[in-house]
Design an enzyme around this catalytic site. Structure first.
Site, PDB file in Angstrom:
ATOM      1  N   HIS A  36      79.745  48.237 178.368  1.00  0.00           N
ATOM      2  CA  HIS A  36      80.165  47.615 179.218  1.00  0.00           C
ATOM      3  C   HIS A  36      79.557  46.199 179.527  1.00  0.00           C
ATOM      4  O   HIS A  36      79.563  45.512 180.657  1.00  0.00           O
ATOM      5  CB  HIS A  36      80.384  48.167 180.639  1.00  0.00           C
ATOM      6  CG  HIS A  36      81.234  49.308 180.703  1.00  0.00           C
ATOM      7  ND1 HIS A  36      82.715  49.178 181.080  1.00  0.00           N
ATOM      8  CD2 HIS A  36      81.113  50.760 180.545  1.00  0.00           C
ATOM      9  CE1 HIS A  36      83.100  50.348 180.850  1.00  0.00           C
ATOM     10  NE2 HIS A  36      82.605  51.045 180.562  1.00  0.00           N
ATOM     11  N   ASP A  38      80.082  43.508 177.060  1.00  0.00           N
ATOM     12  CA  ASP A  38      80.647  42.715 176.310  1.00  0.00           C
ATOM     13  C   ASP A  38      81.536  41.745 177.213  1.00  0.00           C
ATOM     14  O   ASP A  38      81.304  40.498 177.166  1.00  0.00           O
ATOM     15  CB  ASP A  38      81.659  43.260 175.175  1.00  0.00           C
ATOM     16  CG  ASP A  38      82.682  44.220 175.733  1.00  0.00           C
ATOM     17  OD1 ASP A  38      82.418  44.579 177.070  1.00  0.00           O
ATOM     18  OD2 ASP A  38      83.499  44.726 174.845  1.00  0.00           O
ATOM     19  N   SER A  69     101.333  54.404 154.469  1.00  0.00           N
ATOM     20  CA  SER A  69     100.396  55.160 155.092  1.00  0.00           C
ATOM     21  C   SER A  69     100.374  56.702 154.904  1.00  0.00           C
ATOM     22  O   SER A  69     101.371  57.414 155.252  1.00  0.00           O
ATOM     23  CB  SER A  69     100.547  55.262 156.789  1.00  0.00           C
ATOM     24  OG  SER A  69      99.737  56.047 157.409  1.00  0.00           O
ATOM     25  N   GLY A 122      91.542  57.364 168.054  1.00  0.00           N
ATOM     26  CA  GLY A 122      91.471  57.612 169.405  1.00  0.00           C
ATOM     27  C   GLY A 122      90.261  58.160 169.927  1.00  0.00           C
ATOM     28  O   GLY A 122      90.027  58.720 171.080  1.00  0.00           O
ATOM     29  N   ALA A 123      88.990  58.573 168.977  1.00  0.00           N
ATOM     30  CA  ALA A 123      87.847  59.154 169.320  1.00  0.00           C
ATOM     31  C   ALA A 123      86.740  58.344 169.833  1.00  0.00           C
ATOM     32  O   ALA A 123      85.520  58.718 170.014  1.00  0.00           O
ATOM     33  CB  ALA A 123      87.176  60.152 168.436  1.00  0.00           C
ATOM     34  N   LEU A 125      85.552  55.830 168.051  1.00  0.00           N
ATOM     35  CA  LEU A 125      85.222  55.118 166.651  1.00  0.00           C
ATOM     36  C   LEU A 125      85.792  54.065 166.094  1.00  0.00           C
ATOM     37  O   LEU A 125      85.517  53.610 165.275  1.00  0.00           O
ATOM     38  CB  LEU A 125      84.733  56.364 165.749  1.00  0.00           C
ATOM     39  CG  LEU A 125      84.103  57.780 166.225  1.00  0.00           C
ATOM     40  CD1 LEU A 125      83.945  58.592 165.072  1.00  0.00           C
ATOM     41  CD2 LEU A 125      82.749  57.333 166.831  1.00  0.00           C
ATOM     42  N   SER A 126      86.701  53.545 166.997  1.00  0.00           N
ATOM     43  CA  SER A 126      87.600  52.411 166.376  1.00  0.00           C
ATOM     44  C   SER A 126      88.265  52.412 165.132  1.00  0.00           C
ATOM     45  O   SER A 126      87.960  51.767 164.296  1.00  0.00           O
ATOM     46  CB  SER A 126      86.432  51.096 166.689  1.00  0.00           C
ATOM     47  OG  SER A 126      87.223  50.263 166.935  1.00  0.00           O
ATOM     48  N   ASP A 172      84.203  45.656 168.022  1.00  0.00           N
ATOM     49  CA  ASP A 172      84.614  46.706 167.238  1.00  0.00           C
ATOM     50  C   ASP A 172      85.138  45.877 165.813  1.00  0.00           C
ATOM     51  O   ASP A 172      84.644  46.358 164.708  1.00  0.00           O
ATOM     52  CB  ASP A 172      86.014  47.332 167.594  1.00  0.00           C
ATOM     53  CG  ASP A 172      85.571  48.313 168.793  1.00  0.00           C
ATOM     54  OD1 ASP A 172      84.492  48.016 169.453  1.00  0.00           O
ATOM     55  OD2 ASP A 172      86.322  48.682 169.560  1.00  0.00           O
TER      56      ASP A 172
HETATM   57  P1  ADP Z   1      90.618  53.986 168.038  1.00  0.00           P
HETATM   58  O1  ADP Z   1      89.626  54.179 169.251  1.00  0.00           O
HETATM   59  O2  ADP Z   1      90.302  55.126 167.104  1.00  0.00           O
HETATM   60  O3  ADP Z   1      90.403  52.630 167.699  1.00  0.00           O
HETATM   61  P2  ADP Z   1      93.289  53.134 168.787  1.00  0.00           P
HETATM   62  O4  ADP Z   1      94.365  53.976 169.751  1.00  0.00           O
HETATM   63  O5  ADP Z   1      92.834  52.081 169.422  1.00  0.00           O
HETATM   64  O6  ADP Z   1      92.016  54.446 168.811  1.00  0.00           O
HETATM   65  O7  ADP Z   1      93.793  53.235 167.407  1.00  0.00           O
HETATM   66  C1  ADP Z   1      94.569  54.161 166.707  1.00  0.00           C
HETATM   67  C2  ADP Z   1      95.749  53.590 165.907  1.00  0.00           C
HETATM   68  O8  ADP Z   1      95.358  52.885 164.982  1.00  0.00           O
HETATM   69  C3  ADP Z   1      96.466  54.807 165.616  1.00  0.00           C
HETATM   70  O9  ADP Z   1      97.369  55.276 166.406  1.00  0.00           O
HETATM   71  C4  ADP Z   1      97.297  54.192 164.315  1.00  0.00           C
HETATM   72  O10 ADP Z   1      98.363  53.438 164.665  1.00  0.00           O
HETATM   73  C5  ADP Z   1      96.316  52.984 163.513  1.00  0.00           C
HETATM   74  N1  ADP Z   1      95.430  53.792 162.649  1.00  0.00           N
HETATM   75  C6  ADP Z   1      94.193  54.259 162.800  1.00  0.00           C
HETATM   76  N2  ADP Z   1      93.645  54.817 161.571  1.00  0.00           N
HETATM   77  C7  ADP Z   1      95.112  55.038 160.766  1.00  0.00           C
HETATM   78  C8  ADP Z   1      95.173  55.676 159.712  1.00  0.00           C
HETATM   79  N3  ADP Z   1      94.180  56.267 158.878  1.00  0.00           N
HETATM   80  N4  ADP Z   1      96.542  55.603 159.323  1.00  0.00           N
HETATM   81  C9  ADP Z   1      97.328  55.099 159.837  1.00  0.00           C
HETATM   82  N5  ADP Z   1      97.032  54.440 161.271  1.00  0.00           N
HETATM   83  C10 ADP Z   1      95.688  54.499 161.596  1.00  0.00           C
HETATM   84 MG    MG Z   2      91.025  50.815 168.890  1.00  0.00          MG
END
Ligand code: ADP
Ligand code: MG
Length: 385
Positions: A36, A38, A69, A122-123, A125-126, A172
């Protein structure tokens, strides 16, 4: 993992597009400390990790992008004009990168691509930054745009803002482009100055415990925290006009406005100003090889995020408590809060026992096990032979 991914990508690429093409990769990230900070113009201290996105890409001489994909088993095809935005949400990250490159006078032609990744989505780790950075780096290389690395990071960030509806900071995408094996990078979010620090403590591991919870509060609370910080900044600025961001303020300047701001806002600011200093202290400690201080600062950050900034939650506080109780060197909630992971700095000999006990106790209390991610600090965006 990467070799397996490479084989799968290669196979699919040949099947869909035939010969040619080049591999590019980029990485997810952790942030050791500086949370927090940035949007307050302070420091962050991230590192790229050994999971990311791998893509094979080949220009196809048309004005169309055709991309597959592997993880979603989906194909998307789109043009390069603003009106051509694809409907698949994952493809919008790639479309956005193309558009943002074009907006910066970069050349982008049509290309074929197949990609896959191993960053959990979405964990915290970006994975999205890994995706953007892979394509930003690849497009710059393939079409010979010669853009600076910082511009590639900014292309990723603008993609999130303008094509994915996420008003994120620069950390990120910055680290996903700039990350280096066994190094963390201290980034000044105000000036974008950065410095690499070696990070290779022998005898210690970094491990993330993912609570797998995401509380609803997250985005409204985020905006409220930003408002509190701006409120205190404005109050301090009356006495000290040079203060542009809260991170510019000295601790004693905060005390001067104690009676002029709500108690809650004061607590938020107290955390932020403390956190900016902790990043500097951690960097000094790293240079001395003083792991214990690094760990202690992580615990202080957790305390601040939990009690002053109030963005932790029961699950994360519990994981932090177990770590402290087991004499884990450092532990804190990582990311925006209200769910996600704790990041833990653990002695090798304690690692297995810690992961086992924390998982068991967490499951007893919350009904599911946390996920465990081992972290190795690795390279960011790059071409792969
Ligand atoms: P995070 O915290 O992991 O960045 P986000 O919601 O910002 O979570 O981003 C996740 C999104 O990025 C996924 O829903 C997808 O659209 C895209 N994405 C990430 N990794 C992949 C992958 N291996 N293949 C396809 N899309 C991906
Ligand atoms: Mg993200």
């Amino acid at each position: 993992m990467q070799n397996l991914m490479k084989e799968k990508i290669q196979k699919k690429f040949t099947e869909l597009f035939g010969e040619g093409g080049k591999f590019y990769a980029s990485a997810g990230r952790i942030n050791l400390i500086g949370e927090h900070t940035d949007y307050n113009g302070g420091y962050v201290f991230p590192g790229a990790i050994d999971c990311g996105i791998l893509a094979k890409i080949n220009p196809n001489g048309t004005e169309k992008v055709r991309v597959f994909s592997l993880d979603f088993d989906q194909f998307s095809e789109f043009g390069l004009e603003e009106a051509d935005a694809p409907k698949e949400s994952w493809a919008r990250y790639i479309f956005g990168v193309c558009r943002e490159t074009i907006k910066r006078d970069g050349k982008v032609g049509g290309f074929d691509a197949v990609f896959a990744g191993d960053v959990p989505l979405g964990a915290g780790l970006s994975s999205s930054a890994a995706l953007e950075s892979t394509f930003a780096y690849a497009i710059n290389d393939i079409f010979g745009n010669g853009m600076a690395k910082m511009d590639l990071a900014l292309i990723g960030q603008s993609t999130e803002h303008n094509y994915c509806g996420v008003k994120c900071g620069i950390m990120d995408q910055f680290i996903s482009i700039f990350g280096k094996k066994n190094s963390l990078v201290r980034l000044d979010c105000k000036t974008l100055e950065y410095k690499y620090f070696p990070f290779n403590f022998e005898g210690y591991k970094l491990v993330l415990l993912d609570s797998c919870v995401k509380h609803e509060l997250a985005s409204s609370a985020y905006n409220k925290r930003r408002e509190s910080c701006e409120n205190v900044r404005d109050a301090i600025k009356k006495n000290h006009p040079e203060v542009e961001f809260l991170s510019d303020a000295k601790r004693i300047w905060l005390d001067e406005v104690r009676d002029q701001v709500p108690e809650e806002d004061f607590m938020r600011a107290e955390y932020v100003i403390g956190e900016v200093q902790r990043v500097l202290d951690v960097c000094d400690a790293l240079e001395r090889g003083d792991v214990e201080t690094v760990g202690e600062m992580m615990y202080q950050t957790h305390f601040g995020l939990s009690r002053l900034y109030e963005v932790s939650c029961e699950e994360l506080d519990f994981l932090n408590y177990i770590a402290r109780k087991m004499d884990v060197t450092g532990s804190r909630v990582m990311g925006g809060g209200f769910g996600g992971c704790t990041i833990n700095l653990v002695k090798d000999e304690l690692y297995e026992e810690f992961v086992k006990v924390a998982s068991e106790k967490f499951e007893q209390k919350f009904g599911h096990k946390p996920k465990v991610y081992d972290v190795i600090i690795s390279d960011g965006a790059r071409a792969i032979d």
